[in-house]
Motif scaffolding. Sequence first.
Motif, short mmCIF file in Angstrom:
data_model
loop_
_atom_site.label_atom_id
_atom_site.label_comp_id
_atom_site.label_asym_id
_atom_site.label_seq_id
_atom_site.Cartn_x
_atom_site.Cartn_y
_atom_site.Cartn_z
N PRO A 1 -8.95 -7.80 -7.84
CA PRO A 1 -8.71 -6.37 -8.05
C PRO A 1 -7.21 -6.08 -8.05
CG PRO A 1 -9.30 -6.79 -5.76
CD PRO A 1 -9.40 -8.11 -6.48
N GLY B 1 -4.42 3.27 0.54
CA GLY B 1 -5.59 2.46 0.89
C GLY B 1 -6.59 2.28 -0.23
N ASN B 2 -6.40 3.01 -1.34
CA ASN B 2 -7.35 2.87 -2.46
C ASN B 2 -6.84 1.86 -3.49
OD1 ASN B 2 -8.21 5.77 -1.42
ND2 ASN B 2 -9.85 4.89 -2.66
N TYR B 3 -7.77 1.13 -4.06
CA TYR B 3 -7.39 0.14 -5.07
C TYR B 3 -8.08 0.46 -6.39
CZ TYR B 3 -11.96 -2.18 -4.56
OH TYR B 3 -13.30 -2.47 -4.56
N HIS B 4 -7.69 -0.30 -7.42
CA HIS B 4 -8.33 -0.15 -8.72
C HIS B 4 -8.85 -1.51 -9.19
CE1 HIS B 4 -7.23 4.02 -8.93
NE2 HIS B 4 -6.05 3.68 -8.45
N ASP B 5 -9.64 -1.49 -10.28
CA ASP B 5 -10.35 -2.72 -10.67
C ASP B 5 -9.43 -3.79 -11.25
OD1 ASP B 5 -12.84 -1.79 -9.83
OD2 ASP B 5 -13.05 -0.58 -11.64
N ASP C 1 0.89 -1.16 0.00
CA ASP C 1 0.00 0.00 0.00
C ASP C 1 0.93 1.21 0.00
OD1 ASP C 1 -1.96 1.88 0.33
OD2 ASP C 1 -2.80 0.99 2.15
N ARG D 1 -1.97 -0.76 -3.75
CA ARG D 1 -2.96 0.27 -3.39
C ARG D 1 -2.23 1.59 -3.22
NH1 ARG D 1 -5.47 -3.20 1.59
NH2 ARG D 1 -5.50 -5.19 0.48
N ASN E 1 4.04 5.19 9.12
CA ASN E 1 4.34 3.96 9.85
C ASN E 1 3.17 3.00 9.92
OD1 ASN E 1 7.05 4.44 10.42
ND2 ASN E 1 6.48 5.85 12.06
N ASN E 2 1.99 3.51 9.58
CA ASN E 2 0.84 2.62 9.61
C ASN E 2 0.77 1.73 8.38
OD1 ASN E 2 -0.31 3.10 12.06
ND2 ASN E 2 -1.44 4.89 11.34
N LEU E 3 1.66 1.98 7.42
CA LEU E 3 1.59 1.20 6.18
C LEU E 3 2.71 0.14 6.13
CD1 LEU E 3 0.70 4.05 3.75
CD2 LEU E 3 -0.81 2.29 4.56
N TYR F 1 -2.82 -9.97 -0.56
CA TYR F 1 -3.03 -8.80 0.29
C TYR F 1 -1.72 -8.03 0.47
CZ TYR F 1 -1.80 -12.28 3.88
OH TYR F 1 -1.20 -13.28 4.58
N VAL F 2 -1.84 -6.72 0.71
CA VAL F 2 -0.64 -5.88 0.77
C VAL F 2 0.25 -6.30 1.93
CG1 VAL F 2 -1.55 -3.90 -0.51
CG2 VAL F 2 -1.96 -4.06 1.96
N VAL G 1 3.44 -5.86 4.77
CA VAL G 1 3.97 -4.85 5.69
C VAL G 1 5.40 -4.52 5.29
CG1 VAL G 1 4.51 -4.34 8.10
CG2 VAL G 1 2.52 -5.73 7.54
#
Lengths: 243, 243
Positions: B110, B117-121, B51, B114, B241-243, B231-232, B234
Amino acid sequence: MKSYLILVILLIIKASTIFAADYSYSGSTGPAFWGNINETCIKGENQSPIDIPYDEFIKFNKPDNVEFYNVNNVEIENKGHSIQISKNLNAKLKIGDNEYNLLQFHFHTPSEHRINGNYHDVEAHFVFVDKEGKLSVIGVFYDVSDQQSKFFDPIVSNIPNKNEKKSIEFIELSSVLEDINLMNTTYNYFGSLTTPPCTEGVIWWVAHPVQPIGKDQYLKLRDTMGFNSRYVQVRKGFVNNNL
Amino acid sequence: MKSYLILVILLIIKASTIFAADYSYSGSTGPAFWGNINETCIKGENQSPIDIPYDEFIKFNKPDNVEFYNVNNVEIENKGHSIQISKNLNAKLKIGDNEYNLLQFHFHTPSEHRINGNYHDVEAHFVFVDKEGKLSVIGVFYDVSDQQSKFFDPIVSNIPNKNEKKSIEFIELSSVLEDINLMNTTYNYFGSLTTPPCTEGVIWWVAHPVQPIGKDQYLKLRDTMGFNSRYVQVRKGFVNNNL
């Protein structure tokens, strides 16, 4: 005075711990780490969502009674991870002797449940609760379409800023029940909440007929919430052992 | 004779182990268990996808040279989890003194990466390799649109049955490079393959301008492959730092 200061410091630490425990969909607060927020998320044996094998999906079941009414003056909240509608809702389920009332509904992009590995663009979760606090959720799939959705129209037109609320005058909630064939074709299983605290004992109804959502309605909803779909959970007892 | 029989049995066991090690996107062979197939998937420290925090994303970088040419008589393969195009491709990247040639490209629904936090199709992965086998991948995002994609047209019109191959006469590959602004706006980082064996040391270029894909093109691609997005992961060292 010294002990008062220590108390204040401890409260600040406690508050920051709670804040840090907020969940997300990526990184160190993402789904793989939700067990740090609530053990059930990692240790639970009946977690949702799941990838439903088609063979299981076609064994339909339905509640003993289900009613959805159109609603006025409901509240819409942008919770960051999700868009949630609550208050003044009017829908009920009957499972055996227990009556469940609609508490709130919200959305996930992409869908959380899958059918034989396939997903859909949006999944709506209608969360019902009975007098004892037991939960039952109806999941409805939506796919991008040339056809606009009357149900989604007032919702995507009234999305508040992040962490804010608004009022919606009218939502055609009764159409949802008609669209999903009065719940004659839903997949029924025992699972959990798909977000922390991942509470189990949730009676799930995943509706079969996929509904249309307009392209612009979908993109607005998706880009407001971002990716908010927990990955499918491993379950025991399915016919297909790979799921 | 007895030892010959034992050998045959051992070979069958070995073959079934290889078969069981095939990866998927749900259940006991899903992304959470890819570490059982290759340790790098679980122990690697530079795993993809990620992400990408928007602040990082806007720090663009580009290869020293990049060329994409239209191609004829390429091969399309339905690998079950993905649709892959290979053979007779003609595109190259230059990074420092190293030249990378396009080996294959494939799709994820999908998107795997990201942005905040946003993804695409859809996300297309153009996989390049240099003489020493080092890998570099260009990721391109697609969103559902009223506009059909000329690039996707011959691909979605020629999807073979599962585990089968076909030939595609012509793909307008040069248009991809023009669409993504000649790679003037890509996010560059060191990551990994997003499927087992999750090999690290991959030079990633995630392109910024999102491209259109027609609704029916998108739905056909999505429903052929199903959910095939890891899934993304770590990552260390990001500003956020949250990503």
